[in-house]
Design an enzyme around this catalytic site. Structure first.
Site, PDB file in Angstrom:
ATOM      1  N   GLY A  59       2.655  -2.970   6.966  1.00  0.00           N
ATOM      2  CA  GLY A  59       4.081  -2.831   7.194  1.00  0.00           C
ATOM      3  C   GLY A  59       4.806  -4.061   7.682  1.00  0.00           C
ATOM      4  O   GLY A  59       6.007  -4.008   7.953  1.00  0.00           O
ATOM      5  N   ASN A 111       3.470  -0.596  -0.253  1.00  0.00           N
ATOM      6  CA  ASN A 111       4.201   0.605   0.111  1.00  0.00           C
ATOM      7  C   ASN A 111       5.503   0.247   0.819  1.00  0.00           C
ATOM      8  O   ASN A 111       6.593   0.423   0.294  1.00  0.00           O
ATOM      9  CB  ASN A 111       3.327   1.505   0.979  1.00  0.00           C
ATOM     10  CG  ASN A 111       3.966   2.830   1.346  1.00  0.00           C
ATOM     11  OD1 ASN A 111       3.386   3.639   2.050  1.00  0.00           O
ATOM     12  ND2 ASN A 111       5.180   3.107   0.876  1.00  0.00           N
ATOM     13  N   THR A 112       5.390  -0.314   2.018  1.00  0.00           N
ATOM     14  CA  THR A 112       6.562  -0.562   2.846  1.00  0.00           C
ATOM     15  C   THR A 112       7.613  -1.408   2.138  1.00  0.00           C
ATOM     16  O   THR A 112       8.811  -1.106   2.191  1.00  0.00           O
ATOM     17  CB  THR A 112       6.148  -1.246   4.165  1.00  0.00           C
ATOM     18  OG1 THR A 112       5.254  -0.388   4.866  1.00  0.00           O
ATOM     19  CG2 THR A 112       7.362  -1.535   5.035  1.00  0.00           C
ATOM     20  N   LYS A 171      -8.838   7.008  -0.080  1.00  0.00           N
ATOM     21  CA  LYS A 171      -8.624   5.698   0.525  1.00  0.00           C
ATOM     22  C   LYS A 171      -9.006   5.838   1.996  1.00  0.00           C
ATOM     23  O   LYS A 171      -8.372   6.566   2.751  1.00  0.00           O
ATOM     24  CB  LYS A 171      -7.168   5.245   0.397  1.00  0.00           C
ATOM     25  CG  LYS A 171      -6.953   3.854   1.004  1.00  0.00           C
ATOM     26  CD  LYS A 171      -5.489   3.460   1.056  1.00  0.00           C
ATOM     27  CE  LYS A 171      -5.347   2.138   1.795  1.00  0.00           C
ATOM     28  NZ  LYS A 171      -3.933   1.793   2.053  1.00  0.00           N
ATOM     29  N   ALA A 200      -1.859  -4.077   2.078  1.00  0.00           N
ATOM     30  CA  ALA A 200      -1.180  -4.198   3.374  1.00  0.00           C
ATOM     31  C   ALA A 200      -0.539  -5.566   3.587  1.00  0.00           C
ATOM     32  O   ALA A 200      -1.154  -6.603   3.375  1.00  0.00           O
ATOM     33  CB  ALA A 200      -2.113  -3.888   4.534  1.00  0.00           C
ATOM     34  N   GLY A 201       0.727  -5.529   3.992  1.00  0.00           N
ATOM     35  CA  GLY A 201       1.440  -6.728   4.389  1.00  0.00           C
ATOM     36  C   GLY A 201       2.166  -7.466   3.288  1.00  0.00           C
ATOM     37  O   GLY A 201       2.839  -8.459   3.556  1.00  0.00           O
TER      38      GLY A 201
END
Length: 259
Positions: free
Chosen positions: A162, A210-211, A101, A188-189
């Site tokens: 995040g 992830n976050t 990635k 992301a986000g």
């Protein structure tokens, strides 16, 4: 929806997970199991980087079964194409990882990817035989350039990493999806399962989170919720939903029975 195939590998799950921020390797592993994810990204520091380190196996990477999930090192922390290429080569030399990635983020406040350095690194890594999954701004022109360079997918951000703000770049992601000949993974986000479902409903082939999972009070439950939302969105897309309308359309007859 069409089959999800990246670099010749078929994925039955459209949910990919990053491994950062989990309190422990066991919590991460439980979340991966509950998500049914088949692709997991890891930072290089979580990958063995020398044979001498193998006796001190990292507690996070040791919880992942490469027979069940595609482990994809990322180039997190790279600020230039040169740094990203170096990280990818280290991952290959240390553990034989050919998928990467690609992240090039010189901006420390918002972690926005550098389009010029990302394209430069992608061209080099593709030439060296890597399966490259580039993290990018939601830029349709850059997505086409990366696809032409030979990347296996493109990964436009929904909002900054995040932030859990959901899809703030929907209009541009829609164009990327319309034009792409490779899988589009929204990355992301994404902070809630509904955000992931919205990405699939937009037409994305997969999402990565992830976050939102790692920082939840119950990561495994949140991972399961994401997986269920994505599956629901897949079913909805396959059901050929009716389109949006400007004017109201009654769901029950308004005339006839009154006469």
């Amino acid at each position: 929806m069409k089959q999800l195939i990246i670099a010749g590998r078929e994925f039955s799950s459209r949910f990919f997970i990053g491994t950062g921020k989990f309190a422990s390797g066991s919590l991460m592993a439980e979340a991966v199991r509950e998500s049914c994810s088949q692709l997991v990204t890891v930072a290089l520091r979580r990958v063995e980087i020398s044979s001498s380190s193998r006796s001190r196996e990292d507690p996070v990477i040791s919880h992942l079964d490469p027979g069940k999930v595609q482990i994809v090192p990322n180039t997190s922390g790279a600020r230039t194409a040169e740094e990203a290429v170096r990280i990818a080569r280290l991952a290959r030399q240390s553990g034989g990882y050919d998928w990467v990635k690609l992240e090039v983020t010189p901006d420390h406040n918002y972690l926005l990817p550098d389009p010029v350095e990302t394209l430069k690194a992608a061209e080099t890594l593709v030439q060296e035989g890597f399966t490259v999954l580039p993290y990018i701004n939601a830029d349709p022109v850059l997505a086409r350039r990366l696809e032409d360079a030979g990347t296996a997918a493109v990964m436009p951000l929904a909002s900054p990493i995040g932030t859990n703000r959901g899809i703030e770049t929907g209009a541009m992601i829609r164009i990327i999806i319309e034009q792409a000949q490779v899988p589009v993974v929204v990355d992301a986000g994404l902070g809630l399962p509904s955000h992931a479902a919205a990405a699939i409903e937009l037409g994305a082939d997969a999402v990565l989170a992830n976050t939102a999972i790692a920082t939840a009070g119950d990561p495994a439950a949140m991972a399961r919720a994401f997986a269920m939302a994505i599956q629901a969105a897949e079913i909805a897309v396959d059901s050929d939903p009716g389109g949006e309308k400007n004017m109201a359309a009654a769901s029950s007859p308004l005339t006839g029975f009154l006469r």
